[in-house]
Scaffold this motif. Structure first.
Motif, PDB file in Angstrom:
ATOM      1  N   UNK A  24       0.834  -1.212   0.000  1.00 63.07           N
ATOM      2  CA  UNK A  24       0.000   0.000   0.000  1.00 63.07           C
ATOM      3  C   UNK A  24       0.857   1.245   0.000  1.00 63.07           C
ATOM      4  N   UNK A  25       0.291   2.297  -0.571  1.00 60.05           N
ATOM      5  CA  UNK A  25       0.914   3.618  -0.633  1.00 60.05           C
ATOM      6  C   UNK A  25       0.099   4.546   0.262  1.00 60.05           C
ATOM      7  N   UNK A  26       0.777   5.279   1.144  1.00 62.65           N
ATOM      8  CA  UNK A  26       0.125   6.047   2.195  1.00 62.65           C
ATOM      9  C   UNK A  26       0.436   7.532   2.032  1.00 62.65           C
ATOM     10  N   UNK A  27      -0.557   8.386   2.291  1.00 65.73           N
ATOM     11  CA  UNK A  27      -0.361   9.830   2.265  1.00 65.73           C
ATOM     12  C   UNK A  27      -0.242  10.335   3.703  1.00 65.73           C
ATOM     13  N   UNK A  28       0.849  11.034   4.005  1.00 66.95           N
ATOM     14  CA  UNK A  28       1.129  11.527   5.357  1.00 66.95           C
ATOM     15  C   UNK A  28       0.837  13.020   5.438  1.00 66.95           C
ATOM     16  N   UNK A  29      -0.067  13.418   6.321  1.00 66.53           N
ATOM     17  CA  UNK A  29      -0.407  14.824   6.469  1.00 66.53           C
ATOM     18  C   UNK A  29       0.771  15.665   6.924  1.00 66.53           C
ATOM     19  N   UNK A  30       1.063  16.736   6.185  1.00 66.22           N
ATOM     20  CA  UNK A  30       2.208  17.606   6.507  1.00 66.22           C
ATOM     21  C   UNK A  30       1.847  19.086   6.413  1.00 66.22           C
ATOM     22  N   UNK A  31       0.552  19.419   6.491  1.00 61.43           N
ATOM     23  CA  UNK A  31       0.123  20.799   6.311  1.00 61.43           C
ATOM     24  C   UNK A  31       0.760  21.702   7.373  1.00 61.43           C
ATOM     25  N   UNK A  32       1.262  22.871   6.941  1.00 61.38           N
ATOM     26  CA  UNK A  32       1.850  23.814   7.881  1.00 61.38           C
ATOM     27  C   UNK A  32       0.749  24.523   8.655  1.00 61.38           C
ATOM     28  N   UNK A  33       1.106  25.151   9.778  1.00 62.34           N
ATOM     29  CA  UNK A  33       0.102  25.702  10.695  1.00 62.34           C
ATOM     30  C   UNK A  33      -0.765  26.761  10.025  1.00 62.34           C
ATOM     31  N   UNK A  34      -0.148  27.654   9.243  1.00 61.58           N
ATOM     32  CA  UNK A  34      -0.924  28.653   8.517  1.00 61.58           C
ATOM     33  C   UNK A  34      -1.234  28.087   7.134  1.00 61.58           C
TER      34      UNK A  34
END
Length: 400
Positions: free
Chosen positions: A348-358
């Motif tokens: 499986x291929x997984x997407x890791x959340x990395x959104x910056x605070x703003x």
């Protein structure tokens, strides 16, 4: 096991951040990841992880053998950067002109090295073998680096039962992972069309066969493949991204070149898109008395997860970060070289959340100002460590 992972994660977390920053400062393009590979090998040696190197050029394979026999799980990170001039202003921006880790591969490598360190400390608890796959040239479609690594025998000694890949994803907040049971990313084919007509003076079009007019009709006609020739419930897209033709406003040119890409998830749809592309292009060129040359390149296949191992990854993420850690995500028509591994190995291929605070300042992948929230590095390292152990435990059950 969760507490053991946390114990060793606390010891390696700052180093994972520093590794990511070092790799970000020193990006290298596809097939040229020589310094990157040397850095990875130094770290593996420091962590006392055996490895093979120079696989398909710059690829590296770390090998962590548990003290108990069992299955084989592979974890993959890509190594190459993009030909982009970075426009960020933090202290660890790229030192290479027009080269930047704008797709998060620096983070992928750092997290895999961090997971390697943790798993090496926990090898007495590991029932099997974990492979750390550092893959070159993910950005270099259509050849990429996965297929050359497979052809070079990267898994000749240890054949994985399961493989996982992880990609930073700025659309998701830190602590969230996108995991789908089936389609994750699309196939990506590319094409180049050369239309050849007869040029002449702009005031005498009757003496020419204007390829710009042909190109205009062709662009419109090609769009009907998706809008009128395919099931509207099946995702696909055909994009003309580049047009080159003409030299002056009062000259009808004798040649126009169009370039673009075709993307979908479904293998049957992919085949039909290609068939209709050739039919329409040849017929439109003939209709306007142009000669046509077509270069069509079959790119990466669609990235399709194995439901069983996607489900296990979801359980792993939820055990680490809570029941709401795996929100429903839509697949993307972006393409990924990891698909070549999934054609041969379950996983499986997984997407890791990395959104910056703003989030208003968040830039997308491949943007000159792209960056990640480094808090995600902790999450991604922990996830890779535990999903490898969980998958080996599952393999142990099924292999009895």
């Amino acid at each position: 096991m969760k507490e053991l992972i946390k114990h060793w994660l606390d010891k390696i977390n700052d180093e994972v951040i520093e590794m990511r920053r070092h790799l970000h400062r020193n990006p290298e393009l596809s097939y040229k990841e020589f310094e990157t590979a040397s850095y990875i090998k130094r770290k593996l040696k420091e962590y006392r992880i055996p490895y093979h190197s120079e696989i398909a050029g710059t690829g590296v394979l770390g090998i962590i053998k548990g003290n108990q026999g069992g299955g084989v799980v592979a974890l993959r990170a890509d190594m190459d950067a993009l030909p982009i001039q970075e426009e960020n202003d933090f202290p660890y921006v790229s030192t290479k002109e027009n080269i930047m880790h704008a797709c998060g591969h620096d983070a992928h490598m750092a997290m895999l090295l961090g997971a390697g360190f943790i798993l090496q400390q926990l090898r007495e608890h590991i029932t099997g073998t974990v492979l750390l796959v550092f893959q070159p040239a993910e950005e270099k479609s259509p050849v990429g680096g996965a297929k050359p690594m497979l052809e070079a025998g990267v898994f000749k000694e240890y054949k994985p039962d399961v493989i996982y890949g992880q990609h930073v994803w700025p659309q998701l907040p830190v602590g969230k992972l996108g995991i789908r049971d089936t389609e994750m990313m699309g196939s990506s084919d590319s094409f180049k069309i050369t239309l050849k007509g007869r040029g002449g003076h702009a005031s005498m079009p009757h003496l020419t066969n204007d390829p710009i007019v042909t190109a205009a009709h062709l662009i419109t006609s090609l769009q009907t493949i998706v809008s009128r020739g395919l099931d509207p419930l099946e995702a696909s897209v055909l994009t003309i991204g580049k047009i080159k033709g003409g030299t002056a406003k009062n000259i009808i040119t004798n040649k126009v070149v169009l370039e673009g890409s075709i993307r979908t998830y479904n293998l049957k749809i992919r085949k039909r898109l290609k068939e209709r592309f050739f039919e329409i292009t040849n017929h439109v060129a003939e209709m306007y008395n142009n000669v046509v040359e077509i270069e069509y390149i079959d790119g990466y296949p669609a990235t399709i997860n194995t439901p069983k191992w996607a489900h296990l990854a979801r359980k792993t993420a939820q055990s680490l970060f809570g029941q709401d850690a795996t929100p429903e995500v839509m697949p993307s028509l972006a393409s990924e070289d990891f698909s070549r591994f999934l054609e041969e190995i379950l996983g499986a291929f997984i997407l890791l959340g990395t959104r910056i605070e703003n989030s208003n300042e968040q830039r997308g992948l491949h943007d000159p100002q792209f960056t990640i929230n480094e808090e995600a590095l902790l999450k991604g390292t922990a996830f890779l460590s535990k999903v490898a152990i969980d998958a080996l435990e599952e393999l142990k059950k099924t292999q009895k």
